[in-house]
Design a protein around this motif. Structure first.
Motif, PDB file in Angstrom:
ATOM      1  N   SER A  50       6.912   8.995  -4.195  1.00  0.00           N
ATOM      2  CA  SER A  50       8.174   9.664  -3.966  1.00  0.00           C
ATOM      3  C   SER A  50       9.118   8.695  -3.463  1.00  0.00           C
ATOM      4  O   SER A  50      10.311   8.828  -3.010  1.00  0.00           O
ATOM      5  CB  SER A  50       8.104  10.517  -2.564  1.00  0.00           C
ATOM      6  OG  SER A  50       7.421   9.835  -1.682  1.00  0.00           O
ATOM      7  N   SER A  51       8.813   7.416  -3.285  1.00  0.00           N
ATOM      8  CA  SER A  51       9.671   6.359  -2.826  1.00  0.00           C
ATOM      9  C   SER A  51      11.014   6.115  -3.682  1.00  0.00           C
ATOM     10  O   SER A  51      11.950   5.700  -3.191  1.00  0.00           O
ATOM     11  CB  SER A  51       8.771   4.939  -2.789  1.00  0.00           C
ATOM     12  OG  SER A  51       8.412   4.551  -4.161  1.00  0.00           O
ATOM     13  N   VAL A  72      13.180   8.753  -2.023  1.00  0.00           N
ATOM     14  CA  VAL A  72      13.437   8.339  -0.671  1.00  0.00           C
ATOM     15  C   VAL A  72      14.256   7.510  -0.371  1.00  0.00           C
ATOM     16  O   VAL A  72      14.965   7.287   0.584  1.00  0.00           O
ATOM     17  CB  VAL A  72      11.792   8.491   0.089  1.00  0.00           C
ATOM     18  CG1 VAL A  72      12.093   8.113   1.651  1.00  0.00           C
ATOM     19  CG2 VAL A  72      11.183   9.714  -0.108  1.00  0.00           C
ATOM     20  N   SER A 124       2.533  -1.280  -0.985  1.00  0.00           N
ATOM     21  CA  SER A 124       1.722  -0.306  -1.031  1.00  0.00           C
ATOM     22  C   SER A 124       0.391  -0.552  -1.667  1.00  0.00           C
ATOM     23  O   SER A 124      -0.706  -0.187  -1.502  1.00  0.00           O
ATOM     24  CB  SER A 124       2.320   0.950  -1.982  1.00  0.00           C
ATOM     25  OG  SER A 124       3.448   1.448  -1.358  1.00  0.00           O
ATOM     26  N   ALA A 158       1.115   9.112  -2.207  1.00  0.00           N
ATOM     27  CA  ALA A 158       2.200  10.086  -2.216  1.00  0.00           C
ATOM     28  C   ALA A 158       3.558   9.436  -1.828  1.00  0.00           C
ATOM     29  O   ALA A 158       4.500   9.765  -2.387  1.00  0.00           O
ATOM     30  CB  ALA A 158       1.880  11.013  -1.071  1.00  0.00           C
ATOM     31  N   PHE A 159       3.684   8.470  -0.776  1.00  0.00           N
ATOM     32  CA  PHE A 159       4.602   7.737  -0.386  1.00  0.00           C
ATOM     33  C   PHE A 159       5.293   6.921  -1.619  1.00  0.00           C
ATOM     34  O   PHE A 159       6.365   7.012  -1.803  1.00  0.00           O
ATOM     35  CB  PHE A 159       4.655   7.029   0.602  1.00  0.00           C
ATOM     36  CG  PHE A 159       5.831   6.000   1.156  1.00  0.00           C
ATOM     37  CD1 PHE A 159       6.791   6.446   1.579  1.00  0.00           C
ATOM     38  CD2 PHE A 159       5.653   4.504   0.726  1.00  0.00           C
ATOM     39  CE1 PHE A 159       8.021   5.813   2.025  1.00  0.00           C
ATOM     40  CE2 PHE A 159       6.753   4.043   0.947  1.00  0.00           C
ATOM     41  CZ  PHE A 159       7.816   4.429   1.560  1.00  0.00           C
ATOM     42  N   LEU A 160       4.416   6.182  -2.309  1.00  0.00           N
ATOM     43  CA  LEU A 160       4.656   5.374  -3.435  1.00  0.00           C
ATOM     44  C   LEU A 160       5.304   6.279  -4.581  1.00  0.00           C
ATOM     45  O   LEU A 160       6.172   6.192  -5.097  1.00  0.00           O
ATOM     46  CB  LEU A 160       3.487   4.617  -3.952  1.00  0.00           C
ATOM     47  CG  LEU A 160       3.798   3.739  -4.914  1.00  0.00           C
ATOM     48  CD1 LEU A 160       4.632   2.464  -4.581  1.00  0.00           C
ATOM     49  CD2 LEU A 160       2.611   2.974  -5.400  1.00  0.00           C
ATOM     50  N   LEU A 192      -2.042   9.203   1.599  1.00  0.00           N
ATOM     51  CA  LEU A 192      -0.615   9.081   1.821  1.00  0.00           C
ATOM     52  C   LEU A 192       0.053   7.938   1.310  1.00  0.00           C
ATOM     53  O   LEU A 192       1.283   8.319   0.916  1.00  0.00           O
ATOM     54  CB  LEU A 192      -0.697   9.025   3.508  1.00  0.00           C
ATOM     55  CG  LEU A 192      -1.534  10.164   4.245  1.00  0.00           C
ATOM     56  CD1 LEU A 192      -1.617   9.899   5.648  1.00  0.00           C
ATOM     57  CD2 LEU A 192      -0.588  11.290   4.034  1.00  0.00           C
ATOM     58  N   VAL A 193      -0.528   6.861   1.214  1.00  0.00           N
ATOM     59  CA  VAL A 193       0.120   5.681   0.370  1.00  0.00           C
ATOM     60  C   VAL A 193       0.523   6.199  -0.941  1.00  0.00           C
ATOM     61  O   VAL A 193       1.714   5.794  -1.202  1.00  0.00           O
ATOM     62  CB  VAL A 193      -0.673   4.499   0.436  1.00  0.00           C
ATOM     63  CG1 VAL A 193      -0.104   3.431  -0.410  1.00  0.00           C
ATOM     64  CG2 VAL A 193      -0.941   4.109   2.058  1.00  0.00           C
ATOM     65  N   GLY A 197       1.569   5.629  -7.963  1.00  0.00           N
ATOM     66  CA  GLY A 197       1.604   6.354  -6.962  1.00  0.00           C
ATOM     67  C   GLY A 197       0.682   7.551  -7.240  1.00  0.00           C
ATOM     68  O   GLY A 197      -0.184   7.935  -6.450  1.00  0.00           O
ATOM     69  N   THR A 210       8.434  -2.349  -1.801  1.00  0.00           N
ATOM     70  CA  THR A 210       7.585  -1.038  -1.671  1.00  0.00           C
ATOM     71  C   THR A 210       6.411  -0.866  -2.305  1.00  0.00           C
ATOM     72  O   THR A 210       5.327  -0.874  -1.940  1.00  0.00           O
ATOM     73  CB  THR A 210       8.461   0.214  -1.970  1.00  0.00           C
ATOM     74  OG1 THR A 210       9.825   0.209  -1.248  1.00  0.00           O
ATOM     75  CG2 THR A 210       7.674   1.355  -1.686  1.00  0.00           C
TER      76      THR A 210
END
Length: 139
Positions: free
Chosen positions: A55-56, A59, A127, A51-53, A48-49, A78, A123
């Protein structure tokens, strides 16, 4: 249909065959506890981290129309974190956690060496800290 014990059975030409088996809550709880205590939850959180990184930049809006170093750094790190964590979920090996530690160290140090806007630096750095904490707990 007849009920014999806790198993539902049907009658077909004189042969009793199990049609439906009831859901066994104890085996589900045991499986969840085993996944939690063997550390698989760390890899799920790392996916999850990662995937967030990845797409950050889109996003949080620090990725511009022209690819910049902040977007490239977040995307590459990421992807490395997410793919390595998926591999660790599939079949755990110790070298996968060392790759995560290396990627998180790069994420923590990258704002100091690469010119990144404030939101990108925070970010990527946070992360990296989260991934380092989770990966080092499995080593």
């Amino acid at each position: 249909m007849t009920v014999e014990g806790n198993t539902w059975r049907t009658h077909r030409a004189g042969v009793h065959a199990p049609a439906l088996k009831r859901f066994d809550h104890t085996s589900f709880r045991t499986a969840v506890r085993a996944a939690f205590f063997n550390g698989a939850w760390c890899d799920v959180v790392n996916v999850l981290v990662g995937a967030f990184l990845f797409s950050s930049p889109w996003v949080l809006g620090f990725g511009g129309p022209v690819t910049n170093t902040a977007t490239q750094t977040a995307g590459v790190l990421g992807a490395v974190i997410a793919v390595t964590s998926v591999a660790a979920l599939r079949a755990f090996e110790a070298w996968e956690e060392y790759i995560l530690v290396l990627a998180s160290a790069l994420a923590i140090l990258s704002p100091a060496f690469i010119d990144q806007p404030g939101s990108a630096a925070v970010t990527v750095g946070l992360s990296g800290v989260a991934t380092l904490a989770l990966a080092s707990s499995r080593i």
